[in-house]
Enzyme design. Structure first.
Site, PDB file in Angstrom:
ATOM      1  N   ASN A 156     -80.465  79.552 -17.745  1.00 44.62           N
ATOM      2  CA  ASN A 156     -80.386  79.296 -16.238  1.00 44.62           C
ATOM      3  C   ASN A 156     -81.049  80.442 -15.295  1.00 44.62           C
ATOM      4  O   ASN A 156     -81.333  80.050 -14.215  1.00 44.62           O
ATOM      5  CB  ASN A 156     -78.953  78.806 -16.049  1.00 44.62           C
ATOM      6  CG  ASN A 156     -77.850  79.963 -16.278  1.00 44.62           C
ATOM      7  OD1 ASN A 156     -78.286  80.765 -17.113  1.00 44.62           O
ATOM      8  ND2 ASN A 156     -76.662  79.762 -15.692  1.00 44.62           N
ATOM      9  N   ARG A 164     -80.919  92.107 -16.761  1.00 45.98           N
ATOM     10  CA  ARG A 164     -79.370  92.471 -16.845  1.00 45.98           C
ATOM     11  C   ARG A 164     -79.060  93.228 -17.863  1.00 45.98           C
ATOM     12  O   ARG A 164     -78.026  94.065 -18.054  1.00 45.98           O
ATOM     13  CB  ARG A 164     -78.622  91.533 -16.282  1.00 45.98           C
ATOM     14  CG  ARG A 164     -77.245  92.008 -15.935  1.00 45.98           C
ATOM     15  CD  ARG A 164     -76.493  90.844 -14.930  1.00 45.98           C
ATOM     16  NE  ARG A 164     -75.900  89.983 -15.771  1.00 45.98           N
ATOM     17  CZ  ARG A 164     -75.122  88.750 -15.116  1.00 45.98           C
ATOM     18  NH1 ARG A 164     -75.081  88.949 -13.860  1.00 45.98           N
ATOM     19  NH2 ARG A 164     -74.868  88.013 -16.012  1.00 45.98           N
ATOM     20  N   PRO A 180     -84.178  85.321 -26.451  1.00 47.14           N
ATOM     21  CA  PRO A 180     -83.964  84.381 -25.067  1.00 47.14           C
ATOM     22  C   PRO A 180     -83.604  82.789 -25.592  1.00 47.14           C
ATOM     23  O   PRO A 180     -83.731  82.430 -26.786  1.00 47.14           O
ATOM     24  CB  PRO A 180     -85.293  84.481 -24.255  1.00 47.14           C
ATOM     25  CG  PRO A 180     -86.341  84.898 -25.387  1.00 47.14           C
ATOM     26  CD  PRO A 180     -85.457  85.583 -26.637  1.00 47.14           C
ATOM     27  N   GLY A 233     -73.462  83.111 -22.505  1.00 48.15           N
ATOM     28  CA  GLY A 233     -73.708  81.695 -22.831  1.00 48.15           C
ATOM     29  C   GLY A 233     -72.443  81.012 -22.657  1.00 48.15           C
ATOM     30  O   GLY A 233     -71.141  81.372 -22.091  1.00 48.15           O
ATOM     31  N   SER A 234     -72.064  79.964 -23.512  1.00 50.67           N
ATOM     32  CA  SER A 234     -70.763  79.131 -23.321  1.00 50.67           C
ATOM     33  C   SER A 234     -69.767  79.835 -24.271  1.00 50.67           C
ATOM     34  O   SER A 234     -70.065  80.658 -25.075  1.00 50.67           O
ATOM     35  CB  SER A 234     -71.112  77.675 -23.851  1.00 50.67           C
ATOM     36  OG  SER A 234     -71.293  77.846 -25.463  1.00 50.67           O
ATOM     37  N   GLU A 255     -70.549  87.271 -21.592  1.00 47.89           N
ATOM     38  CA  GLU A 255     -70.285  86.724 -20.121  1.00 47.89           C
ATOM     39  C   GLU A 255     -70.327  85.085 -20.650  1.00 47.89           C
ATOM     40  O   GLU A 255     -71.419  84.527 -20.870  1.00 47.89           O
ATOM     41  CB  GLU A 255     -71.294  87.043 -19.108  1.00 47.89           C
ATOM     42  CG  GLU A 255     -70.911  86.487 -17.826  1.00 47.89           C
ATOM     43  CD  GLU A 255     -71.802  85.192 -17.461  1.00 47.89           C
ATOM     44  OE1 GLU A 255     -70.898  84.292 -17.306  1.00 47.89           O
ATOM     45  OE2 GLU A 255     -72.765  85.206 -17.238  1.00 47.89           O
ATOM     46  N   LEU A 256     -69.077  84.489 -20.384  1.00 47.42           N
ATOM     47  CA  LEU A 256     -68.887  83.313 -21.198  1.00 47.42           C
ATOM     48  C   LEU A 256     -69.003  82.260 -19.962  1.00 47.42           C
ATOM     49  O   LEU A 256     -69.273  82.219 -18.668  1.00 47.42           O
ATOM     50  CB  LEU A 256     -67.895  83.140 -22.026  1.00 47.42           C
ATOM     51  CG  LEU A 256     -67.941  84.220 -23.024  1.00 47.42           C
ATOM     52  CD1 LEU A 256     -66.874  84.341 -24.020  1.00 47.42           C
ATOM     53  CD2 LEU A 256     -69.353  83.914 -23.895  1.00 47.42           C
ATOM     54  N   ARG A 283     -76.750  77.140  -5.915  1.00 49.23           N
ATOM     55  CA  ARG A 283     -77.677  77.980  -6.367  1.00 49.23           C
ATOM     56  C   ARG A 283     -77.950  77.604  -7.894  1.00 49.23           C
ATOM     57  O   ARG A 283     -77.094  77.043  -8.865  1.00 49.23           O
ATOM     58  CB  ARG A 283     -76.841  79.364  -6.647  1.00 49.23           C
ATOM     59  CG  ARG A 283     -77.578  80.353  -7.047  1.00 49.23           C
ATOM     60  CD  ARG A 283     -77.053  81.741  -7.241  1.00 49.23           C
ATOM     61  NE  ARG A 283     -77.928  82.670  -7.521  1.00 49.23           N
ATOM     62  CZ  ARG A 283     -77.540  84.068  -8.047  1.00 49.23           C
ATOM     63  NH1 ARG A 283     -76.421  84.174  -8.149  1.00 49.23           N
ATOM     64  NH2 ARG A 283     -78.361  84.769  -8.216  1.00 49.23           N
ATOM     65  N   SER A 446     -72.773  88.088  -6.830  1.00 46.02           N
ATOM     66  CA  SER A 446     -73.480  88.600  -7.581  1.00 46.02           C
ATOM     67  C   SER A 446     -74.409  89.734  -7.062  1.00 46.02           C
ATOM     68  O   SER A 446     -75.266  89.436  -6.153  1.00 46.02           O
ATOM     69  CB  SER A 446     -74.581  87.547  -8.497  1.00 46.02           C
ATOM     70  OG  SER A 446     -73.969  86.631  -9.096  1.00 46.02           O
TER      71      SER A 446
END
Length: 483
Positions: A156, A164, A180, A233-234, A255-256, A283, A446
């Site tokens: 996304n 990052r 990726p 991701g999830s 980071e989920l 966004r 962010s």
């Protein structure tokens, strides 16, 4: 567009060499606005993963000894190159994942700022010195890179999420294997080529584009030589990767998923609240972990807020992101759109009213219109799952305690939003929310200078800010007796 596509590498980057997959496999990359094929990309397998790991491991000690200023200058040069090529990078991103060009240009600037931020952090890695309580021993406290890292990013924000993770790893002195998302490999490959041009030594960054994530990631995590996993991701995939990391105790940051509450109190400035709602919801077409998922609105202002939000959402222009004036591009793929359709249908079956949108347009592409639902039943599926689409679901509350209780009634805790003109209430409610980040009268949290991350099942660790480089560093303590 063809000129941009031909300028981007379509191969794997291993040890500084762009190469085809060992078995010659490729996978397609499609334009979600048209469904048309953009190109084919090298599809890494297990043999390629081992080669990339070898390159990262072989380079680690030498790279760790590189002067911090030298690492900083590489990142600073890459920052400049990204900004110089904003137009091309934005068009590339729009082609492979659909976001409007204006938003894609904003992501290039956002990605570049991570590189600049961590170029500044590279020369500020510090340690410590002190006398231990026994009085006869000195403590020397040093910092060193955690070691070779596996970086896994989502589709996304394909450029920003790469920057990052790569930025702090480079700054800390870690080598990397970067995987990726298969939907958006082109932005990641373009970023890798820019870092190479900026002077990043061969083998420090290795890139594996693949549709066979299991064959690539699991052997690396179970092998014992990769010492750090950074994953975005999830939550479902995050749990699987955590299990794979357990055997060799790989350090992780994750980071989920999210299920962000957006709370509007009756004393809120409604103009500001609606502006914030559009920002927090729309966004990237709502395909963001920070997207507002549940709009909890104080009963006295619920009807007016819903009408204003519906008017704003209904005025947004939907279409291919390459067209001038388009506000909302396509969703990433047919599966993503089908999920949004099913969630809206479930809410309507439970009594929700559609104020705007709610119907899938005909024609090519994975488009879905901005949608506002009111009278949403609390048991609707979209209140307990990440929508990942342009749908605002409005629920009503009667008092502050109810708002906080319902906001926290979720396994996730990435971000929350609070709109109120009362400072006391803003602080009180913000501190009660079970979230790693809270936007107070803003729909945008962010920032590369701030620590990004969540609590509960939204993840582990932080990215960005001073905390971002800490995730890639270890402490080493030396005890020195003084005679």
């Amino acid at each position: 567009m063809s000129d941009i596509l031909t300028s981007v590498p379509r191969r794997l980057l291993i040890g500084g060499v762009w190469a085809d997959a060992a078995d010659g496999a490729t996978f397609p990359v499609d334009d979600p606005a048209t469904g048309e094929l953009l190109c084919h990309i090298a599809d890494a397998g297990a043999k390629d993963a081992r080669a990339a790991e070898d390159a990262a491991v072989d380079r680690q000690q030498e790279w760790a000894r590189t002067a911090p200023r030298a690492r900083a200058e590489i990142l600073r040069r890459a920052h400049g190159l990204l900004l110089e090529r904003t137009g091309d990078l934005a068009r590339l991103m729009t082609a492979e994942m659909g976001k409007p060009l204006a938003e894609a240009r904003g992501e290039v600037a956002y990605a570049a700022e991570f590189l600049r931020w961590f170029s500044e952090e590279a020369v500020r890695i510090d340690g410590g010195y002190g006398t231990l309580p026994d009085g006869g021993t000195r403590m020397l406290l040093g910092r060193r890179p955690v070691g070779p890292c596996l970086l896994v990013t989502p589709w996304n924000f394909p450029l920003a999420m790469g920057a990052r993770k790569i930025g702090p790893a480079v700054a800390a002195g870690c080598t990397m294997v970067f995987k990726p998302a298969p939907q958006t490999p082109l932005s990641a490959l373009a970023l890798a080529a820019i870092l190479q041009e900026a002077g990043l030594p061969d083998g420090v960054l290795n890139v594996l584009t693949t549709s066979r994530a299991g064959q690539v990631c699991e052997p690396l995590l179970r092998g014992g030589r990769i010492r750090k996993l950074s994953f975005t991701g999830s939550t479902e995939v995050g749990r699987l990767l955590l299990a794979q990391c357990a055997g060799t105790v790989v350090r992780t940051s994750m980071e989920l998923g999210g299920n962000a509450p957006f709370i509007v109190f009756d004393d809120a400035d409604l103009d500001r609240a609606v502006d914030g709602a559009v920002t927090a919801k729309m966004r990237n077409m709502g395909e963001a972990c920070t997207a507002a998922n549940r709009f909890l609105v104080h009963r006295p202002v619920a009807e007016e807020f819903a009408e204003r939000l519906a008017a704003r959402m209904g005025a947004l222009v939907v279409g291919p992101g390459t067209r001038d004036g388009v506000d909302v591009g396509p969703l990433i793929d047919a599966e993503g759109r089908a999920k949004v359709e099913a969630l809206v249908a479930d809410a309507v079956e439970r009594g929700a009213r559609v104020l705007v949108g709610g119907r899938t347009p005909g024609g090519p592409g994975c488009f879905y219109p901005p949608t506002v639902l009111t009278d949403v039943h609390p048991a609707s599926r979209l209140t307990e799952t990440e929508i990942f689409g342009p749908v605002a679901a409005i629920l009503v509350f009667d008092d502050e305690d109810e708002a906080v209780r319902r906001a926290n009634d979720t396994p996730w805790g990435l971000v929350g939003y609070v709109f109120t003109e009362g400072l006391d209430r803003a602080l009180r409610v913000g501190e009660r929310l079970e979230a790693g980040m809270v936007g107070v009268n803003t729909g945008l949290v962010s920032n590369p200078a701030a620590p990004f991350g969540g609590v509960k099942q939204s993840g582990l660790g932080r990215e960005g800010g001073r905390a971002g480089i800490e995730e890639f560093l270890e402490y080493q303590y030396l005890a020195v007796p003084v005679r």
